[in-house]
Design a protein around this motif. Structure first.
Motif, PDB file in Angstrom:
ATOM      1  N   ALA A 147       0.836  -1.206   0.000  1.00 48.70           N
ATOM      2  CA  ALA A 147       0.000   0.000   0.000  1.00 48.70           C
ATOM      3  C   ALA A 147       0.869   1.254   0.000  1.00 48.70           C
ATOM      4  O   ALA A 147       0.559   2.241  -0.679  1.00 48.70           O
ATOM      5  N   LEU A 148       1.968   1.220   0.736  1.00 43.92           N
ATOM      6  CA  LEU A 148       2.893   2.358   0.757  1.00 43.92           C
ATOM      7  C   LEU A 148       3.485   2.585  -0.631  1.00 43.92           C
ATOM      8  O   LEU A 148       3.573   3.725  -1.111  1.00 43.92           O
ATOM      9  N   ALA A 149       3.882   1.502  -1.279  1.00 39.91           N
ATOM     10  CA  ALA A 149       4.441   1.613  -2.627  1.00 39.91           C
ATOM     11  C   ALA A 149       3.414   2.191  -3.599  1.00 39.91           C
ATOM     12  O   ALA A 149       3.755   3.014  -4.465  1.00 39.91           O
ATOM     13  N   GLU A 150       2.161   1.800  -3.453  1.00 46.18           N
ATOM     14  CA  GLU A 150       1.099   2.330  -4.317  1.00 46.18           C
ATOM     15  C   GLU A 150       0.943   3.837  -4.119  1.00 46.18           C
ATOM     16  O   GLU A 150       0.718   4.581  -5.083  1.00 46.18           O
ATOM     17  N   GLU A 151       1.071   4.290  -2.860  1.00 41.09           N
ATOM     18  CA  GLU A 151       0.969   5.723  -2.586  1.00 41.09           C
ATOM     19  C   GLU A 151       2.118   6.485  -3.239  1.00 41.09           C
ATOM     20  O   GLU A 151       1.929   7.577  -3.785  1.00 41.09           O
ATOM     21  N   VAL A 245      10.885  11.015   2.957  1.00 35.91           N
ATOM     22  CA  VAL A 245      10.715   9.749   3.657  1.00 35.91           C
ATOM     23  C   VAL A 245       9.303   9.207   3.429  1.00 35.91           C
ATOM     24  O   VAL A 245       8.308   9.938   3.565  1.00 35.91           O
ATOM     25  N   TYR A 246       9.211   7.935   3.086  1.00 36.57           N
ATOM     26  CA  TYR A 246       7.943   7.195   3.012  1.00 36.57           C
ATOM     27  C   TYR A 246       8.126   5.953   3.887  1.00 36.57           C
ATOM     28  O   TYR A 246       9.195   5.336   3.845  1.00 36.57           O
ATOM     29  N   ALA A 263       8.121  13.844   5.666  1.00 35.95           N
ATOM     30  CA  ALA A 263       7.683  12.558   5.110  1.00 35.95           C
ATOM     31  C   ALA A 263       6.544  12.784   4.131  1.00 35.95           C
ATOM     32  O   ALA A 263       5.702  13.672   4.323  1.00 35.95           O
ATOM     33  N   GLY A 264       6.513  11.976   3.087  1.00 35.37           N
ATOM     34  CA  GLY A 264       5.467  12.091   2.086  1.00 35.37           C
ATOM     35  C   GLY A 264       4.248  11.260   2.397  1.00 35.37           C
ATOM     36  O   GLY A 264       3.119  11.621   2.033  1.00 35.37           O
ATOM     37  N   CYS A 265       4.449  10.129   3.087  1.00 33.76           N
ATOM     38  CA  CYS A 265       3.337   9.236   3.403  1.00 33.76           C
ATOM     39  C   CYS A 265       3.730   8.347   4.574  1.00 33.76           C
ATOM     40  O   CYS A 265       4.881   7.912   4.686  1.00 33.76           O
ATOM     41  N   LEU A 266       2.758   8.084   5.446  1.00 27.48           N
ATOM     42  CA  LEU A 266       2.957   7.212   6.597  1.00 27.48           C
ATOM     43  C   LEU A 266       1.835   6.178   6.621  1.00 27.48           C
ATOM     44  O   LEU A 266       0.655   6.537   6.580  1.00 27.48           O
ATOM     45  N   VAL A 267       2.184   4.914   6.664  1.00 23.65           N
ATOM     46  CA  VAL A 267       1.194   3.844   6.818  1.00 23.65           C
ATOM     47  C   VAL A 267       1.280   3.347   8.255  1.00 23.65           C
ATOM     48  O   VAL A 267       2.334   2.896   8.709  1.00 23.65           O
ATOM     49  N   VAL A 302      -3.598   4.513   5.878  1.00 21.24           N
ATOM     50  CA  VAL A 302      -2.686   5.360   5.105  1.00 21.24           C
ATOM     51  C   VAL A 302      -2.893   6.803   5.545  1.00 21.24           C
ATOM     52  O   VAL A 302      -3.994   7.351   5.416  1.00 21.24           O
ATOM     53  N   LEU A 303      -1.861   7.415   6.093  1.00 20.10           N
ATOM     54  CA  LEU A 303      -1.932   8.796   6.562  1.00 20.10           C
ATOM     55  C   LEU A 303      -1.202   9.716   5.590  1.00 20.10           C
ATOM     56  O   LEU A 303      -0.060   9.454   5.218  1.00 20.10           O
ATOM     57  N   ARG A 304      -1.885  10.786   5.208  1.00 18.53           N
ATOM     58  CA  ARG A 304      -1.286  11.821   4.373  1.00 18.53           C
ATOM     59  C   ARG A 304      -1.425  13.155   5.096  1.00 18.53           C
ATOM     60  O   ARG A 304      -2.330  13.360   5.902  1.00 18.53           O
ATOM     61  N   ARG A 305      -0.549  14.068   4.778  1.00 17.52           N
ATOM     62  CA  ARG A 305      -0.518  15.353   5.486  1.00 17.52           C
ATOM     63  C   ARG A 305      -1.840  16.110   5.372  1.00 17.52           C
ATOM     64  O   ARG A 305      -2.319  16.706   6.350  1.00 17.52           O
ATOM     65  N   ASP A 306      -2.475  16.084   4.192  1.00 14.59           N
ATOM     66  CA  ASP A 306      -3.679  16.884   3.979  1.00 14.59           C
ATOM     67  C   ASP A 306      -4.921  16.314   4.661  1.00 14.59           C
ATOM     68  O   ASP A 306      -5.926  17.016   4.802  1.00 14.59           O
TER      69      ASP A 306
END
Length: 322
Positions: A147-151, A245-246, A263-267, A302-306
């Motif tokens: 899922a992280l790779a997909e993001e 960082v992902y 970081a760009g994305c945090l799972v 899946v956590l994103r900043r926005d």
């Protein structure tokens, strides 16, 4: 002849009745006395990455009326150290243990399971090997990293051509780490992304030295909370040459690096439920006579900043801060 057959049937019926009666008495005695203690053995028990997990344990203990004890550990354990801790907890009255397995502990843990119910927080990777696989409560590690790779692919319209990546892990030889790495690699494998390096370090200072020695990359892929926060700290000090960082994380520190744009994305795996369901399964083996502990797979987010401060995500972050 008929009388012999009748006596045989009566004897069988009496024996079955006695077995059922003994089972009922045992269950009643178990329910009538103070609940035996369940001990929890995890590596680096004071680390912030365990906050949500331990909060889940405490809530389950309160809801179920269970005595629970988390063993204090300072860092990474060896197989012998983990064995010694389990034996000590048995001597201290533990009736079941919840264990984060260390690499190479499969045989030891199966032997321990002959003495006491053993539940794992992640797979050991052993299949068969002369014993039944022990029950596990945890996330699907392969699916999380996929899922992280997909993001990451979404952020660059599926085109990573010319991009370079470094893979960083705190526990490179654990089954969880191996599954996460496989999930990421198989998802991005058909793109043109280049993997420049892959390193692991269980300790902070060693990890910083390793990171400093690696060539510059566009992205650092962190496979666990320790490596995520270490990479985030290093990036915040401008020591990652601008890499984004992902990764996987489950601490407030990890959330901070996402919120600040490092970081760009945090799972985030649902560690609260790992703790809650682990204790519930272990307690069931003690309070229900015929209960057999089962695997439980928890969710991830899946956590994103926005969208970090949405209601759903705030609930997840709250468990990390307890």
């Amino acid at each position: 002849m008929k009388n012999s057959k009748k006596m045989f049937i009566l004897a069988e019926a009496l024996l079955a009745f006695m077995v059922i009666a003994v089972a009922i008495i045992m269950v009643q005695e178990k329910n009538g006395k103070e609940q035996d203690r369940i001990s929890v053995i995890i590596q680096g028990s004071e680390d912030n990455q365990w906050a949500a997990f331990q909060y889940g344990l405490k809530m389950a203990a309160q809801d179920l009326g269970i005595r629970m004890f988390v063993v204090s550990t300072g860092g990474a354990l060896t197989v012998e150290e983990e064995k010694s801790l389990i034996e000590r907890e048995i001597d201290n009255g533990a009736a079941a243990v919840i264990v984060q397995p260390v690499p190479g502990s499969e045989e030891m843990l199966r032997k321990m399971a002959n003495r006491i119910p053993v539940l794992l927080t992640e797979h050991t990777g052993a299949e068969g090997g002369g014993g039944e696989r022990l029950p596990v409560v945890g996330p699907n590690h392969y699916a999380m990293e996929a899922a992280l790779a997909e993001e990451l692919l979404k952020d660059y319209s599926g085109n990573l051509s010319g991009k370079t990546l470094g893979i960083f892990s705190g526990t490179g030889d654990s089954q969880a780490s191996l599954e996460r790495r496989r999930g990421f690699m198989e998802t991005v494998g058909k793109t043109q992304a280049g993997i420049s390096w892959s390193v692991s370090a269980p300790f902070s200072e060693e990890g910083k030295v390793l990171l400093k020695a690696q060539p510059a990359v566009d992205f650092v892929i962190a496979l666990d909370d320790n490596s995520f926060t270490m990479a985030g700290e290093y990036a915040a000090a401008n020591n990652l040459h601008g890499a984004l960082v992902y990764g996987i994380g489950n601490s407030t520190e990890a959330v901070y690096y996402l919120d600040t744009g490092i970081a760009g994305c945090l799972v985030a795996p649902d560690e609260f439920n790992v703790g809650y369901q682990s204790l519930a399964e272990a307690a069931g083996s003690l309070t229900r006579f015929f209960h057999k502990m089962q695997d439980r797979t928890v969710s991830y987010t899946v956590l994103r900043r926005d969208t970090l401060f949405s209601k759903e995500n705030q609930e997840i972050i709250f468990t990390m801060s307890q």
